[in-house]
Write a protein that holds these residues in place. Structure first.
Motif, PDB file in Angstrom:
ATOM      1  N   PHE A   1       0.761  -1.190   0.117  1.00 58.82           N
ATOM      2  CA  PHE A   1      -0.037   0.108   0.077  1.00 58.82           C
ATOM      3  C   PHE A   1       0.830   1.088  -0.017  1.00 58.82           C
ATOM      4  N   VAL A   2       1.896   1.312   0.840  1.00 53.93           N
ATOM      5  CA  VAL A   2       2.773   2.238   0.908  1.00 53.93           C
ATOM      6  C   VAL A   2       3.353   2.464  -0.301  1.00 53.93           C
ATOM      7  N   ILE A   3       4.006   1.475  -1.017  1.00 52.36           N
ATOM      8  CA  ILE A   3       4.618   1.677  -2.384  1.00 52.36           C
ATOM      9  C   ILE A   3       3.703   2.235  -3.378  1.00 52.36           C
ATOM     10  N   ALA A   4       2.494   1.798  -3.275  1.00 51.96           N
ATOM     11  CA  ALA A   4       1.484   2.070  -4.424  1.00 51.96           C
ATOM     12  C   ALA A   4       1.191   3.728  -4.027  1.00 51.96           C
ATOM     13  N   VAL A   5       0.989   4.121  -2.850  1.00 50.06           N
ATOM     14  CA  VAL A   5       0.924   5.592  -2.556  1.00 50.06           C
ATOM     15  C   VAL A   5       1.938   6.324  -3.240  1.00 50.06           C
ATOM     16  N   GLY A   6       3.184   5.732  -2.732  1.00 55.90           N
ATOM     17  CA  GLY A   6       4.595   6.398  -3.177  1.00 55.90           C
ATOM     18  C   GLY A   6       4.548   6.567  -4.819  1.00 55.90           C
ATOM     19  N   SER A   7       4.241   5.289  -5.224  1.00 56.86           N
ATOM     20  CA  SER A   7       4.339   5.324  -6.843  1.00 56.86           C
ATOM     21  C   SER A   7       3.461   6.282  -7.682  1.00 56.86           C
ATOM     22  N   ALA A   8       2.305   6.541  -7.022  1.00 58.13           N
ATOM     23  CA  ALA A   8       1.444   7.353  -7.497  1.00 58.13           C
ATOM     24  C   ALA A   8       1.862   8.975  -7.407  1.00 58.13           C
ATOM     25  N   ARG A   9       2.735   9.170  -6.648  1.00 58.50           N
ATOM     26  CA  ARG A   9       3.432  10.504  -6.655  1.00 58.50           C
ATOM     27  C   ARG A   9       4.777  10.662  -6.955  1.00 58.50           C
ATOM     28  N   ALA A  10       5.368   9.473  -7.055  1.00 58.12           N
ATOM     29  CA  ALA A  10       6.605   9.306  -7.212  1.00 58.12           C
ATOM     30  C   ALA A  10       7.291   9.905  -8.701  1.00 58.12           C
TER      31      ALA A  10
ATOM     32  N   GLN B   1       5.800  12.434 -10.273  1.00 58.95           N
ATOM     33  CA  GLN B   1       5.450  13.921 -10.184  1.00 58.95           C
ATOM     34  C   GLN B   1       6.554  14.465  -9.258  1.00 58.95           C
ATOM     35  N   LEU B   2       7.000  13.797  -8.136  1.00 62.43           N
ATOM     36  CA  LEU B   2       8.371  14.126  -7.059  1.00 62.43           C
ATOM     37  C   LEU B   2       9.281  14.055  -7.766  1.00 62.43           C
ATOM     38  N   ASN B   3       9.540  13.063  -8.743  1.00 60.88           N
ATOM     39  CA  ASN B   3      11.139  12.928  -8.932  1.00 60.88           C
ATOM     40  C   ASN B   3      11.142  13.997 -10.497  1.00 60.88           C
ATOM     41  N   ASP B   4      10.113  14.230 -11.100  1.00 62.94           N
ATOM     42  CA  ASP B   4      10.290  15.310 -12.148  1.00 62.94           C
ATOM     43  C   ASP B   4      10.366  16.815 -11.426  1.00 62.94           C
ATOM     44  N   THR B   5       9.693  17.135 -10.277  1.00 66.45           N
ATOM     45  CA  THR B   5       9.892  18.249  -9.717  1.00 66.45           C
ATOM     46  C   THR B   5      11.377  18.265  -9.077  1.00 66.45           C
TER      47      THR B   5
ATOM     48  N   THR C   1      14.000  16.739 -10.030  1.00 64.56           N
ATOM     49  CA  THR C   1      15.082  16.827 -11.132  1.00 64.56           C
ATOM     50  C   THR C   1      15.220  18.259 -11.630  1.00 64.56           C
ATOM     51  N   ARG C   2      14.044  18.732 -11.990  1.00 70.38           N
ATOM     52  CA  ARG C   2      13.997  20.230 -12.580  1.00 70.38           C
ATOM     53  C   ARG C   2      14.588  21.004 -11.675  1.00 70.38           C
ATOM     54  N   PHE C   3      14.305  20.978 -10.413  1.00 66.96           N
ATOM     55  CA  PHE C   3      14.823  21.757  -9.493  1.00 66.96           C
ATOM     56  C   PHE C   3      16.442  21.514  -9.202  1.00 66.96           C
ATOM     57  N   GLU C   4      16.981  20.390  -9.567  1.00 66.84           N
ATOM     58  CA  GLU C   4      18.270  19.987  -9.377  1.00 66.84           C
ATOM     59  C   GLU C   4      18.924  20.839 -10.549  1.00 66.84           C
ATOM     60  N   SER C   5      18.473  20.664 -11.777  1.00 66.99           N
ATOM     61  CA  SER C   5      18.989  21.419 -12.890  1.00 66.99           C
ATOM     62  C   SER C   5      19.058  22.943 -13.047  1.00 66.99           C
ATOM     63  N   VAL C   6      17.983  23.536 -12.519  1.00 74.77           N
ATOM     64  CA  VAL C   6      17.896  25.018 -12.551  1.00 74.77           C
ATOM     65  C   VAL C   6      18.990  25.347 -11.386  1.00 74.77           C
ATOM     66  N   ALA C   7      19.098  24.802 -10.247  1.00 72.43           N
ATOM     67  CA  ALA C   7      19.738  25.264  -9.022  1.00 72.43           C
ATOM     68  C   ALA C   7      21.353  25.141  -9.433  1.00 72.43           C
ATOM     69  N   ILE C   8      21.747  23.963 -10.162  1.00 69.73           N
ATOM     70  CA  ILE C   8      23.000  24.071 -10.582  1.00 69.73           C
ATOM     71  C   ILE C   8      23.550  24.972 -11.711  1.00 69.73           C
ATOM     72  N   LYS C   9      22.631  25.222 -12.463  1.00 70.59           N
ATOM     73  CA  LYS C   9      22.855  26.234 -13.566  1.00 70.59           C
ATOM     74  C   LYS C   9      22.866  27.550 -13.209  1.00 70.59           C
TER      75      LYS C   9
ATOM     76  N   GLY D   1      19.269  12.117  -1.335  1.00 73.71           N
ATOM     77  CA  GLY D   1      19.221  11.167  -0.400  1.00 73.71           C
ATOM     78  C   GLY D   1      18.215  11.043   0.647  1.00 73.71           C
ATOM     79  N   ALA D   2      17.933  12.430   1.204  1.00 68.81           N
ATOM     80  CA  ALA D   2      16.740  12.697   2.190  1.00 68.81           C
ATOM     81  C   ALA D   2      15.440  12.205   1.605  1.00 68.81           C
ATOM     82  N   VAL D   3      15.214  12.625   0.453  1.00 70.01           N
ATOM     83  CA  VAL D   3      13.903  12.141  -0.367  1.00 70.01           C
ATOM     84  C   VAL D   3      13.807  10.628  -0.285  1.00 70.01           C
ATOM     85  N   GLU D   4      14.898  10.033  -1.134  1.00 71.31           N
ATOM     86  CA  GLU D   4      14.801   8.719  -1.156  1.00 71.31           C
ATOM     87  C   GLU D   4      14.575   7.694   0.200  1.00 71.31           C
TER      88      GLU D   4
END
Length: 459
Positions: free
Chosen positions: A20-29, A31-35, A37-45, A69-72
């Motif tokens: 159940f927890v994995i399913a809930v996490g997958s449903a937002r995973a 969206q969270l990963n995209d957000t 990743t985009r934040f990492e790219s912009v922050a580094i640039k 690491g904290a998110v994972e």
């Protein structure tokens, strides 16, 4: 009436929770990963463009690595703090613009996962309560114990102190369920062994645990305080005490008595008389050992520490004291205790016999021992204090008379006469004072009370 829950259905609960927890996490995973990743790219640039290309890109990369690491690891509080730290170090508009959505995504993810876990914990606690009510044998409780233990550890992390109230409450319910199932298994084990009163006591103790979440309705606990088809008599510690001391034939049985009392103390911690009596027995055993070793003074110290104990132990103590007294008084030729004579009565008789024999040191030691045994340190009658003073004065007077200190001897004899004791040797004192007046009249001149005009007054 609860519906019966099978052990197998509960055994699959933990696996379902993880899914159940994995399913809930997958449903937002995604969206969270995209957000993220985009934040990492912009922050580094953005960090590379700071200060004409001499920005803090290495620092930003390190912070972003810790954030990932904290998110994972589902350390949401740490992840949120890291986003704020990156925002503080990099004030670029494009970074600030992305911080808001990322923080909101992290908070939503945290709430969603905590709610999912709390919901499954609540369901598991309810199932546990239903299973307990239907369990008939101790082994039927083993699966639930095995499942609740790892379930209680899920999502335990550095975020635990700041988790939601719902999850914190669910953890408390789960902790209560763990205690319930262990006590319940003990209850079933006692019943299986035919120990119905002990089994009922388990339910009684659980019903008194008002601080625990009621995994099972209290009415169900109260109903099980009485064995099926029969009424369980209230536990009576005095009966147990009687059975323990019934086996005691002499002071040599103190070891067995002490062990039995300690066992009952562990079994029935709500009855302080077991502990008090066990401690008193241990002290008596130590005193008896000192007596066997010839350390009579050390053995007698036991009787200076008064305490309440079972009446059968009091009898053993008095028997021991009667054995100890001849050695403690350091006197030979003492008369033996009479049948049914208590130690205090025996000591008082010995004091009077010593006075009749004009053995004032023995009379003094005996009356002082009587005072300690009969009254301790408080509530001492005036006549007892008077006898102590009188016999003490007699010891001094005899010593002074032998030393030729006749005036001092006269004063000591008079002090004995003036005491409030019941066993003052008046005739003996009178004879000695008359002899001293005849042979040493000067001793009385020094002891004559003064008249009001300052001169000596003769009676």
């Amino acid at each position: 009436m609860f519906r019966r829950v099978s052990i197998n259905s509960f055994s699959h609960g933990f696996a379902f929770l993880l899914a159940f927890v994995i399913a809930v996490g997958s449903a937002r995973a995604e969206q969270l990963n995209d957000t993220l990743t985009r934040f990492e790219s912009v922050a580094i640039k953005s960090s590379r463009s700071l200060l004409g290309g001499k920005g803090d890109s290495m620092t930003t990369v390190a912070l972003l690595g810790r954030l990932r690491g904290a998110v994972e690891a589902s350390h949401w509080q740490s992840a949120i703090q890291l986003v704020h730290e990156i925002q503080y170090k990099n004030q670029a508009p494009e970074v600030v613009q992305l911080c808001g959505p990322l923080l909101e995504t992290l908070r939503k993810e945290r709430v969603a996962r905590e709610d999912a876990v709390a919901q499954e914990m609540e369901k598991s606690v309810k199932k546990a309560g239903e299973l307990l009510l239907t369990a008939r044998a101790p082994k039927e409780v083993d699966p639930i114990i095995a499942e609740l233990t790892p379930l209680a550890q899920i999502l335990q992390s550095e975020d635990t102190t700041s988790e939601s109230d719902r999850l914190r409450h669910a953890r408390a319910e789960l902790g209560a369920a763990q205690q319930y199932v262990r006590v319940w298994q003990d209850y079933l084990q006692k019943r299986a062994a035919g120990k119905e009163p002990e089994a009922a006591k388990k339910m009684e103790s659980l019903a008194q645990r008002v601080e625990l979440y009621p995994v099972v309705a209290r009415s169900e606990l109260l109903a099980r305080e009485t064995a099926p088809g029969e009424r369980v008599a209230p536990f009576q510690p005095q009966i147990v005490m009687a059975e323990i001391f019934a086996t005691a034939k002499s002071l040599d049985d103190l070891d067995a008595i002490g062990s039995a009392l300690q066992n009952w103390q562990r079994e029935q911690p709500n009855y302080p008389q077991f502990r008090a009596t066990a401690e008193r027995v241990a002290a008596l055993r130590s005193a008896y050992g000192a007596y066997i070793g010839g350390r009579y003074g050390e053995a007698f110290e036991f009787f200076s520490k008064r305490g309440t104990a079972d009446e059968r132990l009091v009898q053993l103590e008095q028997d021991f004291l009667l054995q100890l007294l001849p050695g403690y008084l350091t006197a030979s030729g003492l008369s033996r205790p009479q049948p049914n004579e208590r130690p205090s009565e025996y000591l008082l008789r010995l004091a009077r016999e010593a006075a009749q024999k004009q053995d004032w040191p023995l009379a003094l030691r005996t009356i002082e021992t009587f005072r300690s045994v009969a009254f301790g340190s408080g509530g001492i009658p005036s006549w007892v204090s008077g006898d102590v003073i009188a016999f003490g004065a007699m010891v001094k007077a005899e010593r002074q008379e032998r030393a030729g200190e006749f005036a001092e001897a006269v004063a000591s004899y008079r002090a004995a006469l003036e005491s409030s004791g019941q066993n003052v040797p008046v005739d003996f004192i009178g004879e000695h004072l008359r002899a001293l007046r005849k042979n040493h009249p000067e001793a009385f001149v020094l002891n004559e009370p003064r008249a009001p005009n300052g001169g000596r007054r003769r009676d």
